[in-house]
Design a protein around this motif. Structure first.
Motif, PDB file in Angstrom:
ATOM      1  N   PRO A  40       0.832  -1.209   0.000  1.00 18.29           N
ATOM      2  CA  PRO A  40       0.000   0.000   0.000  1.00 18.29           C
ATOM      3  C   PRO A  40       0.866   1.259   0.000  1.00 18.29           C
ATOM      4  CG  PRO A  40      -0.154  -1.123   2.119  1.00 18.29           C
ATOM      5  CD  PRO A  40       0.637  -2.006   1.206  1.00 18.29           C
ATOM      6  N   GLY A  41       0.441   2.230  -0.774  1.00 20.17           N
ATOM      7  CA  GLY A  41       1.145   3.505  -0.834  1.00 20.17           C
ATOM      8  C   GLY A  41       2.292   3.548  -1.824  1.00 20.17           C
ATOM      9  N   GLN A  42       2.582   2.443  -2.495  1.00 17.24           N
ATOM     10  CA  GLN A  42       3.672   2.434  -3.467  1.00 17.24           C
ATOM     11  C   GLN A  42       3.115   2.557  -4.885  1.00 17.24           C
ATOM     12  OE1 GLN A  42       6.271  -0.902  -2.733  1.00 17.24           O
ATOM     13  NE2 GLN A  42       7.150   0.099  -0.956  1.00 17.24           N
ATOM     14  N   PRO A  43       3.937   3.013  -5.831  1.00 18.56           N
ATOM     15  CA  PRO A  43       3.461   3.204  -7.208  1.00 18.56           C
ATOM     16  C   PRO A  43       3.234   1.873  -7.920  1.00 18.56           C
ATOM     17  CG  PRO A  43       5.790   3.749  -7.034  1.00 18.56           C
ATOM     18  CD  PRO A  43       5.312   3.460  -5.644  1.00 18.56           C
ATOM     19  N   CYS A  44       1.993   1.475  -8.047  1.00 16.56           N
ATOM     20  CA  CYS A  44       1.594   0.152  -8.544  1.00 16.56           C
ATOM     21  C   CYS A  44       2.156  -0.170  -9.928  1.00 16.56           C
ATOM     22  CB  CYS A  44       0.079   0.048  -8.603  1.00 16.56           C
ATOM     23  SG  CYS A  44      -0.745   0.438  -7.056  1.00 16.56           S
ATOM     24  N   SER A  57      -4.123  -0.778 -15.386  1.00 16.62           N
ATOM     25  CA  SER A  57      -4.150   0.515 -16.063  1.00 16.62           C
ATOM     26  C   SER A  57      -4.160   1.662 -15.050  1.00 16.62           C
ATOM     27  CB  SER A  57      -5.347   0.627 -17.004  1.00 16.62           C
ATOM     28  OG  SER A  57      -6.557   0.435 -16.317  1.00 16.62           O
ATOM     29  N   VAL A  58      -4.748   1.420 -13.882  1.00 20.54           N
ATOM     30  CA  VAL A  58      -4.798   2.406 -12.811  1.00 20.54           C
ATOM     31  C   VAL A  58      -4.693   1.656 -11.491  1.00 20.54           C
ATOM     32  CG1 VAL A  58      -6.156   4.260 -11.720  1.00 20.54           C
ATOM     33  CG2 VAL A  58      -6.370   3.864 -14.179  1.00 20.54           C
ATOM     34  N   GLY A  59      -3.992   2.226 -10.532  1.00 16.71           N
ATOM     35  CA  GLY A  59      -3.915   1.600  -9.213  1.00 16.71           C
ATOM     36  C   GLY A  59      -3.386   2.574  -8.188  1.00 16.71           C
ATOM     37  N   GLY A  60      -3.836   2.402  -6.947  1.00 11.70           N
ATOM     38  CA  GLY A  60      -3.362   3.278  -5.888  1.00 11.70           C
ATOM     39  C   GLY A  60      -3.870   2.850  -4.528  1.00 11.70           C
ATOM     40  N   THR A  61      -3.562   3.674  -3.551  1.00  6.16           N
ATOM     41  CA  THR A  61      -3.965   3.439  -2.166  1.00  6.16           C
ATOM     42  C   THR A  61      -4.615   4.709  -1.643  1.00  6.16           C
ATOM     43  OG1 THR A  61      -2.056   1.989  -1.859  1.00  6.16           O
ATOM     44  CG2 THR A  61      -3.161   2.772   0.136  1.00  6.16           C
ATOM     45  N   ILE A  62      -5.724   4.533  -0.936  1.00  5.70           N
ATOM     46  CA  ILE A  62      -6.393   5.661  -0.290  1.00  5.70           C
ATOM     47  C   ILE A  62      -6.179   5.496   1.214  1.00  5.70           C
ATOM     48  CG2 ILE A  62      -8.552   6.938  -0.007  1.00  5.70           C
ATOM     49  CD1 ILE A  62      -7.603   6.692  -2.944  1.00  5.70           C
ATOM     50  N   HIS A  63      -5.881   6.607   1.874  1.00  9.68           N
ATOM     51  CA  HIS A  63      -5.615   6.613   3.312  1.00  9.68           C
ATOM     52  C   HIS A  63      -6.725   7.356   4.041  1.00  9.68           C
ATOM     53  CE1 HIS A  63      -1.497   5.200   2.562  1.00  9.68           C
ATOM     54  NE2 HIS A  63      -1.630   5.914   1.465  1.00  9.68           N
ATOM     55  N   CYS A  93      -9.303  -3.992   1.963  1.00 12.63           N
ATOM     56  CA  CYS A  93      -8.964  -3.754   3.372  1.00 12.63           C
ATOM     57  C   CYS A  93      -7.587  -3.137   3.560  1.00 12.63           C
ATOM     58  CB  CYS A  93      -9.097  -5.050   4.176  1.00 12.63           C
ATOM     59  SG  CYS A  93      -7.982  -6.359   3.646  1.00 12.63           S
ATOM     60  N   ALA A  94      -6.710  -3.220   2.546  1.00 10.21           N
ATOM     61  CA  ALA A  94      -5.388  -2.598   2.618  1.00 10.21           C
ATOM     62  C   ALA A  94      -5.410  -1.171   2.072  1.00 10.21           C
ATOM     63  CB  ALA A  94      -4.371  -3.437   1.851  1.00 10.21           C
ATOM     64  N   GLY A  95      -6.608  -0.681   1.675  1.00 11.38           N
ATOM     65  CA  GLY A  95      -6.728   0.648   1.101  1.00 11.38           C
ATOM     66  C   GLY A  95      -6.383   0.698  -0.373  1.00 11.38           C
ATOM     67  N   ASN A  96      -6.048  -0.450  -0.957  1.00  9.19           N
ATOM     68  CA  ASN A  96      -5.635  -0.509  -2.353  1.00  9.19           C
ATOM     69  C   ASN A  96      -6.842  -0.668  -3.288  1.00  9.19           C
ATOM     70  OD1 ASN A  96      -2.942  -0.511  -1.569  1.00  9.19           O
ATOM     71  ND2 ASN A  96      -2.760  -2.725  -1.658  1.00  9.19           N
ATOM     72  N   PHE A  97      -6.749  -0.042  -4.445  1.00  6.18           N
ATOM     73  CA  PHE A  97      -7.691  -0.296  -5.534  1.00  6.18           C
ATOM     74  C   PHE A  97      -6.864  -0.472  -6.803  1.00  6.18           C
ATOM     75  CE2 PHE A  97      -6.930   4.140  -6.276  1.00  6.18           C
ATOM     76  CZ  PHE A  97      -7.067   4.297  -7.647  1.00  6.18           C
ATOM     77  N   PHE A  98      -7.421  -1.181  -7.758  1.00  5.15           N
ATOM     78  CA  PHE A  98      -6.722  -1.361  -9.024  1.00  5.15           C
ATOM     79  C   PHE A  98      -7.722  -1.621 -10.127  1.00  5.15           C
ATOM     80  CE2 PHE A  98      -6.855  -5.321  -6.724  1.00  5.15           C
ATOM     81  CZ  PHE A  98      -7.316  -6.237  -7.662  1.00  5.15           C
ATOM     82  N   VAL A  99      -7.301  -1.298 -11.339  1.00  2.41           N
ATOM     83  CA  VAL A  99      -8.135  -1.460 -12.525  1.00  2.41           C
ATOM     84  C   VAL A  99      -7.305  -2.198 -13.572  1.00  2.41           C
ATOM     85  CG1 VAL A  99      -9.443  -0.251 -14.317  1.00  2.41           C
ATOM     86  CG2 VAL A  99      -9.280   0.737 -12.009  1.00  2.41           C
ATOM     87  N   GLU A 124      -8.135  18.004  -7.426  1.00  2.00           N
ATOM     88  CA  GLU A 124      -8.199  19.368  -7.949  1.00  2.00           C
ATOM     89  C   GLU A 124      -7.665  19.511  -9.371  1.00  2.00           C
ATOM     90  OE1 GLU A 124      -6.408  22.070  -5.183  1.00  2.00           O
ATOM     91  OE2 GLU A 124      -7.760  21.468  -3.573  1.00  2.00           O
ATOM     92  N   SER A 125      -6.812  18.608  -9.785  1.00  2.00           N
ATOM     93  CA  SER A 125      -6.282  18.658 -11.141  1.00  2.00           C
ATOM     94  C   SER A 125      -6.399  17.272 -11.761  1.00  2.00           C
ATOM     95  CB  SER A 125      -4.813  19.118 -11.128  1.00  2.00           C
ATOM     96  OG  SER A 125      -4.034  18.206 -10.385  1.00  2.00           O
ATOM     97  N   PRO A 126      -6.385  17.188 -13.076  1.00  2.00           N
ATOM     98  CA  PRO A 126      -6.512  15.873 -13.703  1.00  2.00           C
ATOM     99  C   PRO A 126      -5.204  15.087 -13.643  1.00  2.00           C
ATOM    100  CG  PRO A 126      -6.290  17.547 -15.386  1.00  2.00           C
ATOM    101  CD  PRO A 126      -6.367  18.270 -14.064  1.00  2.00           C
ATOM    102  N   VAL A 127      -5.336  13.782 -13.794  1.00  2.00           N
ATOM    103  CA  VAL A 127      -4.192  12.893 -13.943  1.00  2.00           C
ATOM    104  C   VAL A 127      -3.794  12.975 -15.409  1.00  2.00           C
ATOM    105  CG1 VAL A 127      -3.426  10.490 -13.797  1.00  2.00           C
ATOM    106  CG2 VAL A 127      -5.095  11.381 -12.146  1.00  2.00           C
ATOM    107  N   ASN A 128      -2.508  13.153 -15.665  1.00  3.66           N
ATOM    108  CA  ASN A 128      -2.086  13.415 -17.043  1.00  3.66           C
ATOM    109  C   ASN A 128      -1.187  12.362 -17.663  1.00  3.66           C
ATOM    110  OD1 ASN A 128      -3.287  15.981 -17.798  1.00  3.66           O
ATOM    111  ND2 ASN A 128      -2.209  16.749 -16.016  1.00  3.66           N
ATOM    112  N   GLY A 129      -1.368  11.099 -17.329  1.00  7.64           N
ATOM    113  CA  GLY A 129      -0.613  10.115 -18.087  1.00  7.64           C
ATOM    114  C   GLY A 129      -0.012   8.967 -17.320  1.00  7.64           C
ATOM    115  N   ASP A 130      -0.141   8.910 -16.022  1.00 12.60           N
ATOM    116  CA  ASP A 130       0.376   7.781 -15.259  1.00 12.60           C
ATOM    117  C   ASP A 130      -0.730   7.310 -14.334  1.00 12.60           C
ATOM    118  OD1 ASP A 130       1.605   5.983 -13.501  1.00 12.60           O
ATOM    119  OD2 ASP A 130       3.458   7.116 -13.424  1.00 12.60           O
ATOM    120  N   GLY A 131      -1.183   6.079 -14.520  1.00 11.95           N
ATOM    121  CA  GLY A 131      -2.276   5.544 -13.728  1.00 11.95           C
ATOM    122  C   GLY A 131      -1.870   5.078 -12.342  1.00 11.95           C
TER     123      GLY A 131
END
Length: 164
Positions: A40-44, A57-63, A93-99, A124-131
């Motif tokens: 969790p929290g690392q660049p997937c 294609s997209v992945g991350g962790t929410i805290h 449960c680890a706060g991770n999501f992925f697509v 507040e700003s768009p994501v511009n190229g790294d999921g």
């Protein structure tokens, strides 16, 4: 020098820049097997680009808080790309999501909203190229990062306090 070459050979990757990025992530957490609950929290997408692990294609962790260990389970992550195509995922449960790419491959820029119950937060700003959310949202806020992605603090029920 020989030791690091052996590690690179074990990764099975032929891109030295990617190999270096993977090594920089450090080892897996003790007792957490590679899979949806790890790192969790690392660049997937450092690994999950299809070359070394299941493609995402997209992945991350929410805290829940700005601190690393306070992860936010069961948060809805809403994505809208430049074509207007939408996709929703939820954190585990680890706060991770992925697509996975077969489910949704955004055309950038992409806008992100996270929500849980009455709480909602739009990026507040768009994501511009790294999921990979953690490419920009690093542990420490600074000139190049807004810090970790987190939803305002909320109560976590007993059923949500740990991962299997």
């Amino acid at each position: 020098m020989l030791g690091s070459g052996l590690v690179f050979a074990q990764l099975g990757c032929t891109d030295p820049v990617q190999e270096e990025a993977i090594l920089a992530l450090g080892p897996e957490a003790p007792g957490v097997a590679p899979g949806p609950l790890h790192r969790p929290g690392q660049p997937c997408l450092v690994c999950h680009d299809g070359a070394t692990a299941t493609p995402l294609s997209v992945g991350g962790t929410i805290h829940r808080l700005a601190e690393e260990r306070a992860v936010a389970p069961f948060v809805r992550v809403s994505l809208v790309d430049s074509r207007g195509e939408t996709f929703e995922a939820a954190t585990n449960c680890a706060g991770n999501f992925f697509v996975r790419p077969g489910d949704y491959t955004p055309e950038y820029p992409m806008w992100v909203t996270i929500s849980r119950g009455e709480w909602q937060q739009e990026m507040e700003s768009p994501v511009n190229g790294d999921g990979s959310c953690a490419t920009c949202h690093t542990a420490e806020a600074g000139p190049r990062s807004a810090g970790r992605v987190y939803l305002l603090p909320f109560e976590v029920g007993d059923e949500e306090t740990g991962c299997p």
